[in-house]
Design a protein around this motif. Structure first.
Motif, PDB file in Angstrom:
ATOM      1  N   LYS A 107     -33.184  30.708 -35.660  1.00  0.00           N
ATOM      2  CA  LYS A 107     -32.482  30.027 -34.570  1.00  0.00           C
ATOM      3  C   LYS A 107     -32.842  30.634 -33.217  1.00  0.00           C
ATOM      4  O   LYS A 107     -33.139  29.909 -32.261  1.00  0.00           O
ATOM      5  CB  LYS A 107     -30.978  30.093 -34.792  1.00  0.00           C
ATOM      6  CG  LYS A 107     -30.165  29.431 -33.714  1.00  0.00           C
ATOM      7  CD  LYS A 107     -28.687  29.566 -33.977  1.00  0.00           C
ATOM      8  CE  LYS A 107     -27.883  28.945 -32.856  1.00  0.00           C
ATOM      9  NZ  LYS A 107     -26.444  29.103 -33.103  1.00  0.00           N
ATOM     10  N   VAL A 124     -36.448  29.648 -32.274  1.00  0.00           N
ATOM     11  CA  VAL A 124     -36.622  28.241 -31.936  1.00  0.00           C
ATOM     12  C   VAL A 124     -35.993  27.908 -30.586  1.00  0.00           C
ATOM     13  O   VAL A 124     -36.553  27.158 -29.798  1.00  0.00           O
ATOM     14  CB  VAL A 124     -36.047  27.337 -33.053  1.00  0.00           C
ATOM     15  CG1 VAL A 124     -35.975  25.890 -32.635  1.00  0.00           C
ATOM     16  CG2 VAL A 124     -36.888  27.483 -34.313  1.00  0.00           C
ATOM     17  N   GLN A 125     -34.826  28.481 -30.285  1.00  0.00           N
ATOM     18  CA  GLN A 125     -34.154  28.134 -29.039  1.00  0.00           C
ATOM     19  C   GLN A 125     -34.641  28.932 -27.832  1.00  0.00           C
ATOM     20  O   GLN A 125     -34.251  28.632 -26.706  1.00  0.00           O
ATOM     21  CB  GLN A 125     -32.644  28.255 -29.182  1.00  0.00           C
ATOM     22  CG  GLN A 125     -32.115  29.657 -29.287  1.00  0.00           C
ATOM     23  CD  GLN A 125     -30.614  29.685 -29.545  1.00  0.00           C
ATOM     24  OE1 GLN A 125     -29.997  28.648 -29.742  1.00  0.00           O
ATOM     25  NE2 GLN A 125     -30.043  30.861 -29.549  1.00  0.00           N
ATOM     26  N   ARG A 185     -41.536  32.062 -25.286  1.00  0.00           N
ATOM     27  CA  ARG A 185     -41.909  32.852 -26.457  1.00  0.00           C
ATOM     28  C   ARG A 185     -43.107  33.690 -26.096  1.00  0.00           C
ATOM     29  O   ARG A 185     -44.134  33.173 -25.669  1.00  0.00           O
ATOM     30  CB  ARG A 185     -42.247  31.929 -27.628  1.00  0.00           C
ATOM     31  CG  ARG A 185     -41.064  31.102 -28.039  1.00  0.00           C
ATOM     32  CD  ARG A 185     -41.433  30.213 -29.182  1.00  0.00           C
ATOM     33  NE  ARG A 185     -40.337  29.288 -29.434  1.00  0.00           N
ATOM     34  CZ  ARG A 185     -40.495  28.114 -29.949  1.00  0.00           C
ATOM     35  NH1 ARG A 185     -41.692  27.692 -30.293  1.00  0.00           N
ATOM     36  NH2 ARG A 185     -39.465  27.326 -30.157  1.00  0.00           N
ATOM     37  N   GLN A 208     -42.406  25.499 -34.936  1.00  0.00           N
ATOM     38  CA  GLN A 208     -42.745  26.271 -33.743  1.00  0.00           C
ATOM     39  C   GLN A 208     -42.973  25.391 -32.518  1.00  0.00           C
ATOM     40  O   GLN A 208     -43.009  25.887 -31.404  1.00  0.00           O
ATOM     41  CB  GLN A 208     -43.991  27.111 -34.010  1.00  0.00           C
ATOM     42  CG  GLN A 208     -43.779  28.146 -35.083  1.00  0.00           C
ATOM     43  CD  GLN A 208     -45.018  28.999 -35.301  1.00  0.00           C
ATOM     44  OE1 GLN A 208     -45.760  29.256 -34.361  1.00  0.00           O
ATOM     45  NE2 GLN A 208     -45.240  29.423 -36.528  1.00  0.00           N
ATOM     46  N   GLN A 209     -43.111  24.093 -32.706  1.00  0.00           N
ATOM     47  CA  GLN A 209     -43.382  23.194 -31.593  1.00  0.00           C
ATOM     48  C   GLN A 209     -42.104  22.892 -30.819  1.00  0.00           C
ATOM     49  O   GLN A 209     -41.036  22.700 -31.399  1.00  0.00           O
ATOM     50  CB  GLN A 209     -43.987  21.886 -32.105  1.00  0.00           C
ATOM     51  CG  GLN A 209     -45.332  22.063 -32.744  1.00  0.00           C
ATOM     52  CD  GLN A 209     -45.842  20.785 -33.386  1.00  0.00           C
ATOM     53  OE1 GLN A 209     -45.094  19.830 -33.566  1.00  0.00           O
ATOM     54  NE2 GLN A 209     -47.108  20.785 -33.730  1.00  0.00           N
ATOM     55  N   ALA A 210     -42.228  22.842 -29.494  1.00  0.00           N
ATOM     56  CA  ALA A 210     -41.075  22.583 -28.634  1.00  0.00           C
ATOM     57  C   ALA A 210     -40.462  21.211 -28.903  1.00  0.00           C
ATOM     58  O   ALA A 210     -39.245  21.044 -28.796  1.00  0.00           O
ATOM     59  CB  ALA A 210     -41.485  22.708 -27.169  1.00  0.00           C
ATOM     60  N   SER A 252     -39.922  19.813 -31.633  1.00  0.00           N
ATOM     61  CA  SER A 252     -39.069  19.849 -32.828  1.00  0.00           C
ATOM     62  C   SER A 252     -37.836  20.718 -32.630  1.00  0.00           C
ATOM     63  O   SER A 252     -37.025  20.845 -33.541  1.00  0.00           O
ATOM     64  CB  SER A 252     -39.858  20.376 -34.025  1.00  0.00           C
ATOM     65  OG  SER A 252     -40.962  19.557 -34.292  1.00  0.00           O
ATOM     66  N   ARG A 253     -37.696  21.309 -31.465  1.00  0.00           N
ATOM     67  CA  ARG A 253     -36.609  22.267 -31.211  1.00  0.00           C
ATOM     68  C   ARG A 253     -35.237  21.685 -31.536  1.00  0.00           C
ATOM     69  O   ARG A 253     -34.455  22.297 -32.274  1.00  0.00           O
ATOM     70  CB  ARG A 253     -36.666  22.732 -29.761  1.00  0.00           C
ATOM     71  CG  ARG A 253     -35.551  23.689 -29.382  1.00  0.00           C
ATOM     72  CD  ARG A 253     -35.709  24.174 -27.972  1.00  0.00           C
ATOM     73  NE  ARG A 253     -36.860  25.057 -27.921  1.00  0.00           N
ATOM     74  CZ  ARG A 253     -37.684  25.153 -26.895  1.00  0.00           C
ATOM     75  NH1 ARG A 253     -37.489  24.444 -25.818  1.00  0.00           N
ATOM     76  NH2 ARG A 253     -38.704  25.979 -26.936  1.00  0.00           N
ATOM     77  N   ASP A 254     -34.923  20.511 -31.009  1.00  0.00           N
ATOM     78  CA  ASP A 254     -33.594  19.933 -31.215  1.00  0.00           C
ATOM     79  C   ASP A 254     -33.330  19.638 -32.690  1.00  0.00           C
ATOM     80  O   ASP A 254     -32.231  19.888 -33.199  1.00  0.00           O
ATOM     81  CB  ASP A 254     -33.429  18.655 -30.391  1.00  0.00           C
ATOM     82  CG  ASP A 254     -33.375  18.937 -28.899  1.00  0.00           C
ATOM     83  OD1 ASP A 254     -33.011  20.071 -28.513  1.00  0.00           O
ATOM     84  OD2 ASP A 254     -33.711  18.020 -28.114  1.00  0.00           O
ATOM     85  N   LEU A 283     -32.700  22.964 -34.553  1.00  0.00           N
ATOM     86  CA  LEU A 283     -31.393  23.528 -34.197  1.00  0.00           C
ATOM     87  C   LEU A 283     -30.247  22.715 -34.808  1.00  0.00           C
ATOM     88  O   LEU A 283     -29.237  23.286 -35.235  1.00  0.00           O
ATOM     89  CB  LEU A 283     -31.247  23.625 -32.685  1.00  0.00           C
ATOM     90  CG  LEU A 283     -32.164  24.651 -32.017  1.00  0.00           C
ATOM     91  CD1 LEU A 283     -32.014  24.604 -30.506  1.00  0.00           C
ATOM     92  CD2 LEU A 283     -31.886  26.054 -32.540  1.00  0.00           C
TER      93      LEU A 283
END
Length: 105
Positions: A52, A55-56, A60, A83-85, A87-89, A92
């Motif tokens: 978590k 990712v958030q 990085r 790891q891709q931005a 896919s962040r939401d 999480l």
């Protein structure tokens, strides 16, 4: 899950559509949930918290490399889609659903 032995290490290959299992005991992990890209899973709450936080993170830093060139950190071994931005939401939300499932039990 298939195991390939090479250069003193083991590489685990698993079906992305199958749920995550422990590679040594071959039991299903409790902390896991399926997303449209694959499974988000963790061995324990500390592992889930580490994922978590990674990712958030808005920034990085570079992934540290060991002397012989192999990635040695846990977060370096995360699937590329995690790891891709973009896919962040989704990641999480999946982690939040895992936490919520623990509170219900």
């Amino acid at each position: 899950m298939a195991k390939d032995w090479s250069r003193g290490g083991v590489t685990l290959h698993r079906d992305r559509r199958a749920s995550a299992t422990d590679p040594y005991f071959d039991v299903r992990l409790w902390l896991q949930i399926e997303t449209r890209h694959g499974w988000v899973w963790a061995y324990n709450l500390e592992h889930l918290d580490l994922i978590k936080r990674f990712v958030q993170a808005p920034l990085r830093e570079g992934i540290p490399w060991h002397d012989h060139g192999r990635r040695m950190t846990v977060v370096a071994r995360l699937p590329a889609w995690m790891q891709q931005a973009k896919s962040r939401d989704e990641v999480l939300r999946a982690i939040a659903r895992i936490h919520a499932s623990l509170l219900r039990t």
